[in-house]
Scaffold this active site. Structure first.
Site, short mmCIF file in Angstrom:
data_model
loop_
_atom_site.label_atom_id
_atom_site.label_comp_id
_atom_site.label_asym_id
_atom_site.label_seq_id
_atom_site.Cartn_x
_atom_site.Cartn_y
_atom_site.Cartn_z
N SER A 1 0.91 -1.22 -0.03
CA SER A 1 -0.03 0.14 0.02
C SER A 1 0.87 1.12 -0.06
O SER A 1 2.05 1.15 0.32
CB SER A 1 -0.89 -0.06 1.03
OG SER A 1 -1.51 1.25 1.39
N TYR B 1 -2.60 -1.46 10.35
CA TYR B 1 -2.70 -1.77 8.72
C TYR B 1 -1.39 -1.27 8.22
O TYR B 1 -0.74 -1.90 7.46
CB TYR B 1 -3.72 -0.90 8.23
CG TYR B 1 -4.03 -0.75 6.72
CD1 TYR B 1 -4.36 -2.23 6.31
CD2 TYR B 1 -3.49 -0.06 6.00
CE1 TYR B 1 -4.53 -2.27 4.75
CE2 TYR B 1 -3.71 0.03 4.61
CZ TYR B 1 -4.06 -1.17 4.04
OH TYR B 1 -4.23 -1.06 2.78
#
Length: 263
Positions: free
Chosen positions: A143, A156
């Site tokens: 990401s 995350y």
């Protein structure tokens, strides 16, 4: 170029979003598919559609990657069915928004299990076969959050930093064995990832799953180790942590997630 035709890809999180688009694009390239997700009905429906449309073999495996035994079960099931995986797409991911201590511990640990433990296990279990055959590929979804601490998405972002570093190291280790490994760092994408949050971010400011997958496969075909399938402004944002003090980077990241409504 990776030989897609009549090879087999396994895609996790394949029932919707980026995973579903990966399945569609790989099927269009002539790949047989193993689709993995928790939503068996959606998987079977997708498998039937892709098989009919592209004339490929498509297998649906109902597995919850939050279960620590899921990767071993998947590997055993593949062996039982005589399926050899040539391309692994570790797409499944779990992200919680909000302050770390506002969640149950089990939720945070589940995120680590899906984003790291299952990804590592599948990379190991399927990667060994690829190495022994002298060919294969692994695409791991990281990401743009991989590059800095991210308040309100602390676990995350930390898991995605692991995915990025792990993939880069694995790419180096397997470079001479015919196995290509690539990390993918998309920005905010118009999927159901932000469902249930109060985010104020508009869909028009997000990338589409279609563009993310197309740019990812283009980068994979070019032999890149890290792909950035996102807009230039997001890509530039990932460069700032290289030049600014980490305390300032964390502060800016925290202000950003607060403005997005994720706190």
């Amino acid at each position: 170029m990776f030989n897609y035709h009549e090879s087999t890809a396994l895609v996790t999180g394949a029932s919707k979003g980026i995973g579903e688009v990966f399945a569609e694009h790989l099927a269009a390239r002539g790949m047989n598919l193993v689709l993995v997700a928790r939503s068996l009905d959606a998987l079977e429906s997708l498998a039937r559609r892709l098989s009919a449309k592209y004339g490929i073999q498509c297998t649906a495996l109902n597995a919850d990657l939050a279960d620590p035994e899921s990767a071993n079960w998947i590997a055993a099931e593949l062996e039982r069915r005589g399926i050899q995986v040539d391309l692994l797409v570790n797409n499944a991911g779990l992200g919680l928004s909000g302050n770390f201590l506002s969640h149950e511990l089990q939720q945070e640990q589940g995120s680590i299990q899906v984003n790291i433990q299952a990804l590592v296990a599948l990379s190991y279990l399927l990667g060994k076969g690829m190495k022994s055959r002298g060919k294969g590929g692994i695409i791991n979804l990281a990401s743009n959050a991989s590059f800095q601490p991210l308040p309100a998405m602390a676990t995350y972002a930390a898991t995605k930093a692991f995915v990025l570093h792990f993939s880069e190291a694995l790419s180096y280790e397997l470079a001479g064995d015919g196995v290509r490994v690539m990390a993918v760092c998309p920005g905010p994408t118009a999927t159901n990832f932000f469902a249930g949050t109060a985010t104020s971010m508009s869909v028009k400011n997000m990338d589409t799953s279609e563009s993310v997958v197309q740019k990812t496969l283009d980068a994979f075909d070019q032999g890149k180790t890290v792909a950035y399938p996102t807009r230039i402004s997001v890509r530039l944002g990932t460069l700032l942590p290289r030049f600014l003090p980490r305390s300032l980077v964390t502060k800016v990241a925290g202000m950003t997630t607060k403005n997005m409504g994720l706190h």
